[in-house]
Design an enzyme around this catalytic site. Structure first.
Site, PDB file in Angstrom:
ATOM      1  N   GLU A 102      -8.629  37.370 -21.877  1.00  0.00           N
ATOM      2  CA  GLU A 102      -7.730  38.408 -22.375  1.00  0.00           C
ATOM      3  C   GLU A 102      -6.322  38.184 -21.829  1.00  0.00           C
ATOM      4  OE1 GLU A 102      -6.689  40.424 -24.230  1.00  0.00           O
ATOM      5  OE2 GLU A 102      -7.904  42.183 -24.602  1.00  0.00           O
ATOM      6  N   ASP A 103      -5.329  38.659 -22.552  1.00  0.00           N
ATOM      7  CA  ASP A 103      -3.972  38.600 -22.025  1.00  0.00           C
ATOM      8  C   ASP A 103      -3.734  39.698 -21.000  1.00  0.00           C
ATOM      9  OD1 ASP A 103      -4.160  40.576 -23.973  1.00  0.00           O
ATOM     10  OD2 ASP A 103      -2.302  40.044 -24.990  1.00  0.00           O
ATOM     11  N   ASP A 106      -5.305  47.008 -20.102  1.00  0.00           N
ATOM     12  CA  ASP A 106      -4.442  48.175 -19.920  1.00  0.00           C
ATOM     13  C   ASP A 106      -5.358  49.388 -19.752  1.00  0.00           C
ATOM     14  OD1 ASP A 106      -2.571  50.213 -20.279  1.00  0.00           O
ATOM     15  OD2 ASP A 106      -1.698  49.406 -22.086  1.00  0.00           O
ATOM     16  N   PHE A 155       5.550  48.138 -19.845  1.00  0.00           N
ATOM     17  CA  PHE A 155       5.247  47.387 -21.052  1.00  0.00           C
ATOM     18  C   PHE A 155       5.880  46.002 -20.920  1.00  0.00           C
ATOM     19  CE2 PHE A 155       5.853  45.973 -25.414  1.00  0.00           C
ATOM     20  CZ  PHE A 155       4.570  46.140 -25.886  1.00  0.00           C
ATOM     21  N   ARG A 168       5.910  36.684 -28.480  1.00  0.00           N
ATOM     22  CA  ARG A 168       4.731  35.920 -28.063  1.00  0.00           C
ATOM     23  C   ARG A 168       5.070  34.508 -27.587  1.00  0.00           C
ATOM     24  NH1 ARG A 168       0.343  39.029 -29.510  1.00  0.00           N
ATOM     25  NH2 ARG A 168       0.435  40.138 -31.498  1.00  0.00           N
TER      26      ARG A 168
HETATM   27  P1  IMP Z   1      -6.264  48.250 -23.828  1.00  0.00           P
HETATM   28  O1  IMP Z   1      -7.266  48.356 -24.940  1.00  0.00           O
HETATM   29  O2  IMP Z   1      -5.522  49.532 -23.592  1.00  0.00           O
HETATM   30  O3  IMP Z   1      -6.827  47.679 -22.527  1.00  0.00           O
HETATM   31  O4  IMP Z   1      -5.120  47.295 -24.309  1.00  0.00           O
HETATM   32  C1  IMP Z   1      -5.398  46.009 -24.499  1.00  0.00           C
HETATM   33  C2  IMP Z   1      -4.533  45.329 -25.532  1.00  0.00           C
HETATM   34  O5  IMP Z   1      -3.313  46.017 -25.812  1.00  0.00           O
HETATM   35  C3  IMP Z   1      -4.148  44.019 -24.916  1.00  0.00           C
HETATM   36  O6  IMP Z   1      -5.097  43.049 -25.202  1.00  0.00           O
HETATM   37  C4  IMP Z   1      -2.801  43.759 -25.518  1.00  0.00           C
HETATM   38  O7  IMP Z   1      -2.967  43.040 -26.717  1.00  0.00           O
HETATM   39  C5  IMP Z   1      -2.218  45.135 -25.779  1.00  0.00           C
HETATM   40  N1  IMP Z   1      -1.313  45.507 -24.664  1.00  0.00           N
HETATM   41  C6  IMP Z   1      -1.595  46.303 -23.604  1.00  0.00           C
HETATM   42  N2  IMP Z   1      -0.546  46.412 -22.768  1.00  0.00           N
HETATM   43  C7  IMP Z   1       0.436  45.656 -23.309  1.00  0.00           C
HETATM   44  C8  IMP Z   1       1.784  45.333 -22.894  1.00  0.00           C
HETATM   45  O8  IMP Z   1       2.311  45.763 -21.842  1.00  0.00           O
HETATM   46  N3  IMP Z   1       2.472  44.505 -23.721  1.00  0.00           N
HETATM   47  C9  IMP Z   1       1.956  44.003 -24.889  1.00  0.00           C
HETATM   48  N4  IMP Z   1       0.701  44.268 -25.294  1.00  0.00           N
HETATM   49  C10 IMP Z   1      -0.052  45.080 -24.519  1.00  0.00           C
HETATM   50 MG    MG Z   2      -5.131  41.297 -25.948  1.00  0.00          MG
END
Ligand code: IMP
Ligand code: MG
Length: 179
Positions: A102-103, A106, A155, A168
């Site tokens: 995963e990148d 969050d 962010f 990206r």
């Molecule tokens: P989650 O489901 O809230 O854990 O968010 C996960 C996905 O939201 C990540 O895989 C990212 O693609 C996107 N995301 C979450 N935080 C950021 C950020 O700070 N910048 C850009 N994309 C984000």
């Molecule tokens: Mg992601």
């Protein structure tokens, strides 16, 4: 580049290319040790993880199979909480050791949803590698086994991460300048 403007927002330099490079190298070595003698399948989560997955795979000192799924939950700079799987998995996971790439983790809702779908496929184990972790926001619903950088709730963009489609391709990571 000290700052970049994407759409209506300005982002400032945050984690350098050299820092990312060093950390990805360390993670690749560690993952390489941990999975050396097992049947492993790595699964990158698109879109954001494509850059990290490419570098991480090349930091593992042997050949690793790699697949991708596509999940989406973010609109603008916030998670919608509604996660959809846009491209699923073709491979059988039966008895295999899975590494999710995963990148960023969050809220964790993207991976929570994905892990529910994995559970029905009977993998031998599931571990997670995420370049970034927002541990202030994450509810610790599951372990994130390999973390590149634990960051506060900013962010960020770059190195695969986007703001509404842009950012990206940036080689380092930038954080939003509020206000
Ligand atoms: P989650 O489901 O809230 O854990 O968010 C996960 C996905 O939201 C990540 O895989 C990212 O693609 C996107 N995301 C979450 N935080 C950021 C950020 O700070 N910048 C850009 N994309 C984000
Ligand atoms: Mg992601």
């Amino acid at each position: 580049m000290e700052s970049v403007k994407l759409h209506d927002k300005v982002f400032e330099s945050y984690i350098s290319e050299a820092q990312i490079d060093q950390r990805v190298g360390e993670l690749g070595a560690q993952i390489g040790d941990d999975f050396r003698d097992v049947d492993m399948l790595s699964i990158g989560v698109l879109n954001g993880a494509f850059v990290f997955a490419a570098d991480l795979l090349r930091a593992i000192p042997y050949e690793v199979e790699c697949s991708f799924v596509k999940m989406s939950s973010y609109v603008d700079t916030h998670s919608t909480g509604v996660v959809s799987e846009l491209i699923g998995l073709g491979e059988s996971l039966e008895g295999r050791h899975v590494l999710i790439i995963e990148d960023i983790v969050d809220t964790g809702s993207t991976l929570r949803k994905f892990m529910e779908t994995l559970r029905g496929k009977n993998p031998a184990s599931v571990r997670i590698a995420s370049l970034l972790l927002k541990s202030e926001v994450f509810d610790n619903a599951f372990p994130v086994d390999y973390v590149g950088f634990d960051i506060p709730n900013h962010f960020v963009v770059g190195y695969g991460l986007d703001y509404n489609g842009l950012g990206r391709g940036l080689r380092s990571i930038y954080r939003i300048v509020e206000g």
